[in-house]
Scaffold this motif. Structure first.
Motif, PDB file in Angstrom:
ATOM      1  N   SER A   1       1.201  13.536  -9.931  1.00 49.93           N
ATOM      2  CA  SER A   1       0.232  13.563 -10.964  1.00 49.93           C
ATOM      3  C   SER A   1       0.577  12.729 -12.055  1.00 49.93           C
ATOM      4  CB  SER A   1       0.018  15.127 -11.245  1.00 49.93           C
ATOM      5  OG  SER A   1      -0.631  15.920 -10.123  1.00 49.93           O
ATOM      6  N   TYR A   2       1.746  12.567 -12.128  1.00 54.48           N
ATOM      7  CA  TYR A   2       2.393  11.652 -13.380  1.00 54.48           C
ATOM      8  C   TYR A   2       2.103  10.237 -13.125  1.00 54.48           C
ATOM      9  CZ  TYR A   2       3.986  16.021 -15.589  1.00 54.48           C
ATOM     10  OH  TYR A   2       3.860  17.218 -16.132  1.00 54.48           O
ATOM     11  N   TYR A   3       2.637   9.955 -12.037  1.00 54.47           N
ATOM     12  CA  TYR A   3       3.309   8.569 -11.643  1.00 54.47           C
ATOM     13  C   TYR A   3       3.798   8.627 -10.331  1.00 54.47           C
ATOM     14  CZ  TYR A   3       5.797   4.584 -12.126  1.00 54.47           C
ATOM     15  OH  TYR A   3       6.568   3.118 -12.189  1.00 54.47           O
ATOM     16  N   ALA A   4       3.647   7.717  -9.300  1.00 52.30           N
ATOM     17  CA  ALA A   4       4.179   7.217  -7.918  1.00 52.30           C
ATOM     18  C   ALA A   4       4.713   5.695  -8.522  1.00 52.30           C
ATOM     19  CB  ALA A   4       3.120   7.439  -7.099  1.00 52.30           C
ATOM     20  N   THR A   5       5.871   5.613  -8.052  1.00 51.03           N
ATOM     21  CA  THR A   5       6.688   4.440  -8.391  1.00 51.03           C
ATOM     22  C   THR A   5       6.301   3.439  -7.202  1.00 51.03           C
ATOM     23  OG1 THR A   5       8.623   5.527  -9.033  1.00 51.03           O
ATOM     24  CG2 THR A   5       8.842   3.295  -8.482  1.00 51.03           C
ATOM     25  N   PRO A   6       5.657   2.303  -7.533  1.00 47.89           N
ATOM     26  CA  PRO A   6       5.313   1.381  -6.594  1.00 47.89           C
ATOM     27  C   PRO A   6       6.417   0.935  -5.590  1.00 47.89           C
ATOM     28  CG  PRO A   6       4.620   0.557  -8.670  1.00 47.89           C
ATOM     29  CD  PRO A   6       5.462   1.747  -9.195  1.00 47.89           C
TER      30      PRO A   6
ATOM     31  N   SER B   1      -3.739   1.014 -11.923  1.00 50.75           N
ATOM     32  CA  SER B   1      -2.696   0.188 -12.473  1.00 50.75           C
ATOM     33  C   SER B   1      -1.759   0.907 -13.089  1.00 50.75           C
ATOM     34  CB  SER B   1      -3.540  -0.854 -13.498  1.00 50.75           C
ATOM     35  OG  SER B   1      -3.973   0.103 -14.687  1.00 50.75           O
ATOM     36  N   THR B   2      -0.358   0.262 -13.191  1.00 52.99           N
ATOM     37  CA  THR B   2       0.902   0.918 -13.404  1.00 52.99           C
ATOM     38  C   THR B   2       1.506  -0.060 -14.061  1.00 52.99           C
ATOM     39  OG1 THR B   2       1.876   0.509 -11.330  1.00 52.99           O
ATOM     40  CG2 THR B   2       0.742   2.737 -11.887  1.00 52.99           C
ATOM     41  N   ALA B   3       2.467   0.022 -15.151  1.00 57.02           N
ATOM     42  CA  ALA B   3       3.286  -1.057 -15.583  1.00 57.02           C
ATOM     43  C   ALA B   3       4.476  -0.222 -16.152  1.00 57.02           C
ATOM     44  CB  ALA B   3       2.531  -1.683 -16.694  1.00 57.02           C
ATOM     45  N   GLY B   4       5.579  -0.901 -16.028  1.00 59.75           N
ATOM     46  CA  GLY B   4       6.847  -0.441 -16.505  1.00 59.75           C
ATOM     47  C   GLY B   4       7.589  -1.539 -17.093  1.00 59.75           C
TER      48      GLY B   4
ATOM     49  N   THR C   1       0.853  -1.302   0.077  1.00 60.70           N
ATOM     50  CA  THR C   1      -0.122   0.097   0.231  1.00 60.70           C
ATOM     51  C   THR C   1       0.824   1.203   0.108  1.00 60.70           C
ATOM     52  OG1 THR C   1      -0.128   0.164   2.412  1.00 60.70           O
ATOM     53  CG2 THR C   1      -1.800  -0.922   1.119  1.00 60.70           C
ATOM     54  N   ASN C   2       2.060   0.922  -0.269  1.00 60.46           N
ATOM     55  CA  ASN C   2       3.070   2.185  -0.057  1.00 60.46           C
ATOM     56  C   ASN C   2       2.752   3.188   1.166  1.00 60.46           C
ATOM     57  OD1 ASN C   2       4.273   1.639  -2.737  1.00 60.46           O
ATOM     58  ND2 ASN C   2       3.378   3.603  -3.855  1.00 60.46           N
ATOM     59  N   ASN C   3       2.881   2.375   2.389  1.00 58.53           N
ATOM     60  CA  ASN C   3       2.689   3.207   3.525  1.00 58.53           C
ATOM     61  C   ASN C   3       3.913   4.144   3.797  1.00 58.53           C
ATOM     62  OD1 ASN C   3       2.667   3.870   6.134  1.00 58.53           O
ATOM     63  ND2 ASN C   3       0.935   2.156   6.449  1.00 58.53           N
ATOM     64  N   THR C   4       3.867   5.555   3.480  1.00 58.34           N
ATOM     65  CA  THR C   4       4.617   6.258   3.681  1.00 58.34           C
ATOM     66  C   THR C   4       5.271   6.531   4.963  1.00 58.34           C
ATOM     67  OG1 THR C   4       3.483   7.533   1.838  1.00 58.34           O
ATOM     68  CG2 THR C   4       5.483   8.485   2.658  1.00 58.34           C
ATOM     69  N   ARG C   5       4.585   6.360   6.119  1.00 64.71           N
ATOM     70  CA  ARG C   5       5.118   6.686   7.344  1.00 64.71           C
ATOM     71  C   ARG C   5       6.051   5.552   7.419  1.00 64.71           C
ATOM     72  NH1 ARG C   5       3.185  11.010   9.918  1.00 64.71           N
ATOM     73  NH2 ARG C   5       1.396  12.036   9.396  1.00 64.71           N
TER      74      ARG C   5
ATOM     75  N   GLY D   1      -2.206   4.377  -1.083  1.00 63.36           N
ATOM     76  CA  GLY D   1      -0.582   4.556  -1.129  1.00 63.36           C
ATOM     77  C   GLY D   1      -0.523   5.401  -2.785  1.00 63.36           C
ATOM     78  N   LEU D   2      -1.382   5.882  -3.505  1.00 54.91           N
ATOM     79  CA  LEU D   2      -1.335   6.381  -4.502  1.00 54.91           C
ATOM     80  C   LEU D   2      -0.436   7.481  -4.874  1.00 54.91           C
ATOM     81  CD1 LEU D   2      -5.120   5.888  -5.861  1.00 54.91           C
ATOM     82  CD2 LEU D   2      -3.224   4.231  -5.782  1.00 54.91           C
ATOM     83  N   GLN D   3      -0.498   8.193  -3.537  1.00 47.04           N
ATOM     84  CA  GLN D   3       0.380   9.441  -3.610  1.00 47.04           C
ATOM     85  C   GLN D   3       1.276   9.174  -2.538  1.00 47.04           C
ATOM     86  OE1 GLN D   3      -2.003  12.901  -3.807  1.00 47.04           O
ATOM     87  NE2 GLN D   3      -2.531  12.610  -5.899  1.00 47.04           N
ATOM     88  N   LEU D   4       2.616   9.411  -2.750  1.00 45.78           N
ATOM     89  CA  LEU D   4       3.544   9.415  -1.456  1.00 45.78           C
ATOM     90  C   LEU D   4       3.598  10.549  -0.668  1.00 45.78           C
ATOM     91  CD1 LEU D   4       6.594   7.880  -3.325  1.00 45.78           C
ATOM     92  CD2 LEU D   4       4.910   6.826  -1.829  1.00 45.78           C
ATOM     93  N   SER D   5       3.453  11.791  -1.262  1.00 41.96           N
ATOM     94  CA  SER D   5       3.183  13.166  -0.564  1.00 41.96           C
ATOM     95  C   SER D   5       4.114  13.424   0.454  1.00 41.96           C
ATOM     96  CB  SER D   5       1.565  13.068   0.153  1.00 41.96           C
ATOM     97  OG  SER D   5       0.784  13.351  -0.949  1.00 41.96           O
ATOM     98  N   ILE D   6       5.313  13.491   0.222  1.00 44.44           N
ATOM     99  CA  ILE D   6       6.345  14.036   1.378  1.00 44.44           C
ATOM    100  C   ILE D   6       7.077  15.309   0.954  1.00 44.44           C
ATOM    101  CG2 ILE D   6       7.071  11.490   1.790  1.00 44.44           C
ATOM    102  CD1 ILE D   6       9.506  11.611  -0.176  1.00 44.44           C
TER     103      ILE D   6
END
Length: 230
Positions: free
Chosen positions: A132-137, A222-225, A73-77, A95-100
Motif C-alpha cells: 500500500s506504500y510502495y512496491a520496488t520495481p 510512477s515511482t522514483a527513488g 511488469t513485475n511478473n511475480t510467478r 505488477g503494481l503489487q507483488l502479493s506473495i
C-alpha cells in the motif's frame, strides 16, 4: 566418414563424372549456459553476513540478472518461480503489487511478510500492507532475499518471514544512464530509467519507473527513488 552428404543429378551420356565431397568440420564442445544460469539464479544466504546470522535458517537469494522473467511488469510467478512454498496472488495486470505469502498465509499485498528494501522496513509496521506504500520495481533490483524458519529470533514477530529487496549497486564510472521502454497488450507501456555513478568516495543510484495500462483499474503509476552512499 568425415564428409558431408551430397546429392547430385548426372546424365548417363556424360563421359566423365566428377564428384567432389566437402569435408566436414569438427566443432569443439558446445556449452549451454542458460540452464546453468537458471540453476544458479537461486542461492542461499551466508551463515554470517556482517552483523546478521543466518546459520540454521531457511533462506533463498534470487539473483535478478540470471532469471528469465518479465521484469517490466513485475511478473511475480516468473520472479519467484524457483522458490518453494510461496503463495502468489495475481491481482494486478501491471505488477503494481507483488502479493506473495508463505506457510499458507494470505498473500494479499504481502501482508504476512516483513518486507524491506536495503534492510529498511518499507511500511510503518513490521507486519502490515507494505505494497500500500510502495512496491520496488524489479528492474531496479540486484537481489531478493527471502528468510524463513527461525527468522523471528532476529527480526521480531514475523509469521511468514522476511523479504528484503536489494537495490542495484551504483556504477563504477562517474555517470551511467540506462533506459528501457516496454510495449505490451492492453495498452501496456512502461519506462524504466536509472542514473548512477561513483566519484571518489561518493556514489549514487537513482531511478524513475512509469507504468500505464488501459485494461486495469490501476491505469497509471510512477515511482522514483534515489540512494546515496559515501
Amino acid at each position: 566418414m568425415n564428409f558431408r552428404s551430397l546429392e547430385k543429378s548426372v546424365s548417363t551420356s556424360d563421359s566423365n563424372i566428377v564428384i567432389e565431397l566437402e569435408k566436414m568440420t569438427n566443432l569443439s564442445e558446445v556449452v549451454i549456459n542458460a540452464q546453468r544460469d537458471k540453476f544458479s539464479a537461486v542461492t542461499k544466504m551466508k551463515d554470517i553476513d556482517e552483523t546478521a546470522i543466518y546459520a540454521g535458517k531457511k533462506s533463498e537469494v534470487i539473483s535478478l540478472n540470471k532469471i528469465t522473467a518479465n521484469k517490466a511488469t513485475n511478473n511475480t510467478r516468473q520472479v519467484f518461480a524457483q522458490i518453494v512454498g510461496l503463495t502468489i496472488n495475481e491481482s494486478s495486470d501491471g505488477g503494481l503489487q507483488l502479493s506473495i505469502g508463505g506457510r499458507g498465509l494470505n498473500p494479499n499485498r504481502t501482508s504476512n511478510f516483513n518486507t524491506r528494501q536495503n534492510s529498511y522496513d518499507i511500511s510503518a509496521d513490521v507486519l502490515g500492507y507494505p505494497e500500500s506504500y510502495y512496491a520496488t520495481p524489479t528492474e531496479a533490483l540486484d537481489q531478493i532475499q527471502i528468510i524463513r524458519g527461525a527468522a523471528s529470533l532476529q527480526y521480531g514477530t514475523q509469521f511468514g518471514g522476511l523479504v528484503n529487496f536489494k537495490i542495484k549497486s551504483p556504477a563504477k564510472k562517474p555517470l551511467e544512464i540506462v533506459t528501457r521502454n516496454t510495449l505490451g497488450s492492453y495498452g501496456l507501456y512502461t519506462n524504466f530509467t536509472s542514473l548512477s555513478g561513483t566519484k571518489g568516495k561518493f556514489s549514487y543510484y537513482s531511478f524513475f519507473n512509469y507504468k500505464q495500462g488501459a485494461a486495469s483499474d490501476r491505469t497509471l503509476i510512477s515511482t522514483a527513488g534515489t540512494f546515496l552512499q559515501t
